[in-house]
Design a protein around this motif. Structure first.
Motif, short mmCIF file in Angstrom:
data_model
loop_
_atom_site.label_atom_id
_atom_site.label_comp_id
_atom_site.label_asym_id
_atom_site.label_seq_id
_atom_site.Cartn_x
_atom_site.Cartn_y
_atom_site.Cartn_z
N PRO A 191 27.02 6.00 9.27
CA PRO A 191 27.69 7.22 8.86
C PRO A 191 29.17 7.20 9.27
O PRO A 191 29.53 6.60 10.27
CB PRO A 191 26.92 8.33 9.60
CG PRO A 191 26.27 7.64 10.74
CD PRO A 191 26.04 6.22 10.33
N GLU A 192 29.98 7.87 8.49
CA GLU A 192 31.42 7.96 8.78
C GLU A 192 31.88 9.38 8.57
O GLU A 192 31.86 9.85 7.43
CB GLU A 192 32.18 6.99 7.87
CG GLU A 192 33.64 6.89 8.16
CD GLU A 192 33.97 6.46 9.59
OE1 GLU A 192 34.84 7.11 10.17
OE2 GLU A 192 33.35 5.52 10.11
N PRO A 193 32.25 10.13 9.55
CA PRO A 193 32.20 9.75 10.96
C PRO A 193 30.75 9.71 11.44
O PRO A 193 29.86 10.20 10.77
CB PRO A 193 32.97 10.88 11.65
CG PRO A 193 32.74 12.07 10.77
CD PRO A 193 32.67 11.52 9.36
N TRP A 194 30.54 9.14 12.63
CA TRP A 194 29.19 9.04 13.16
C TRP A 194 28.66 10.44 13.41
O TRP A 194 29.32 11.26 14.04
CB TRP A 194 29.19 8.25 14.47
CG TRP A 194 27.81 7.87 14.89
CD1 TRP A 194 26.98 8.58 15.71
CD2 TRP A 194 27.08 6.72 14.49
NE1 TRP A 194 25.78 7.94 15.84
CE2 TRP A 194 25.81 6.77 15.10
CE3 TRP A 194 27.37 5.63 13.68
CZ2 TRP A 194 24.84 5.81 14.92
CZ3 TRP A 194 26.39 4.67 13.50
CH2 TRP A 194 25.15 4.76 14.12
N GLY A 195 27.49 10.73 12.89
CA GLY A 195 26.89 12.04 13.10
C GLY A 195 25.45 12.07 12.62
O GLY A 195 24.97 11.14 11.97
N HIS A 196 24.78 13.14 12.95
CA HIS A 196 23.37 13.32 12.60
C HIS A 196 23.18 14.70 12.00
O HIS A 196 23.83 15.64 12.43
CB HIS A 196 22.49 13.15 13.84
CG HIS A 196 22.55 11.76 14.40
ND1 HIS A 196 21.82 10.73 13.88
CD2 HIS A 196 23.28 11.23 15.41
CE1 HIS A 196 22.07 9.62 14.56
NE2 HIS A 196 22.96 9.90 15.49
N PRO A 197 22.30 14.87 11.02
CA PRO A 197 21.53 13.81 10.40
C PRO A 197 22.45 12.87 9.61
O PRO A 197 23.42 13.31 8.99
CB PRO A 197 20.56 14.54 9.48
CG PRO A 197 21.22 15.84 9.17
CD PRO A 197 22.05 16.18 10.38
N THR A 198 22.13 11.60 9.65
CA THR A 198 23.01 10.60 9.06
C THR A 198 23.26 10.85 7.59
O THR A 198 24.34 10.56 7.09
CB THR A 198 22.45 9.18 9.27
OG1 THR A 198 21.12 9.11 8.76
CG2 THR A 198 22.47 8.80 10.75
#
Length: 127
Positions: free
Chosen positions: A11-18
């Protein structure tokens, strides 16, 4: 039988939920993502109620990782990300299910836009 469901993503930016942070996931209409998210939450609740969900964790960004390698008789630490890869380990679920078929059925529910899911049996230590 215990299995680990490994979620690989970038993911861009890194995060959840992906799915909310991958190009493939963002291409899905927001109403559909919301409906899929609600269905996934219901699936997790059912998995938990059945006693099949053992543990789950989302992981922080690969840049926060530390890799420890054995070298010259000791561990040497290297700051992350630990791998040159297009996808990184984003999280995992540990499930305890009756059959390999059930494990594949469960793992299939974790596949989403922009993610790759790996299903791996947990190692059984010899007694």
């Amino acid at each position: 039988m215990r299995y680990v469901v490994l979620i690989h993503s970038d993911p861009e930016p890194w995060g959840h939920p992906t799915v909310d942070f991958t190009a493939e996931g963002r291409a899905v209409p927001s109403e559909r993502r919301a409906a899929d998210g609600a269905a996934f939450d219901a699936f997790l609740a059912d998995l938990s109620a059945r006693g099949e969900l053992v543990a789950a964790e989302a992981l922080a960004a690969p840049s926060s990782a530390t890799l420890l390698r054995w070298s010259d008789g000791g561990a040497v630490a290297t700051e992350g990300p630990y791998a040159e890869a297009g996808e990184h380990l984003a999280g995992f679920f540990l499930v305890d299910v009756a059959t390999p078929e059930r494990a594949r059925e469960v793992a299939a529910r974790f596949a989403g836009p922009g993610d790759t899911v790996e299903l791996r049996p947990a190692y059984v230590w010899p007694s």
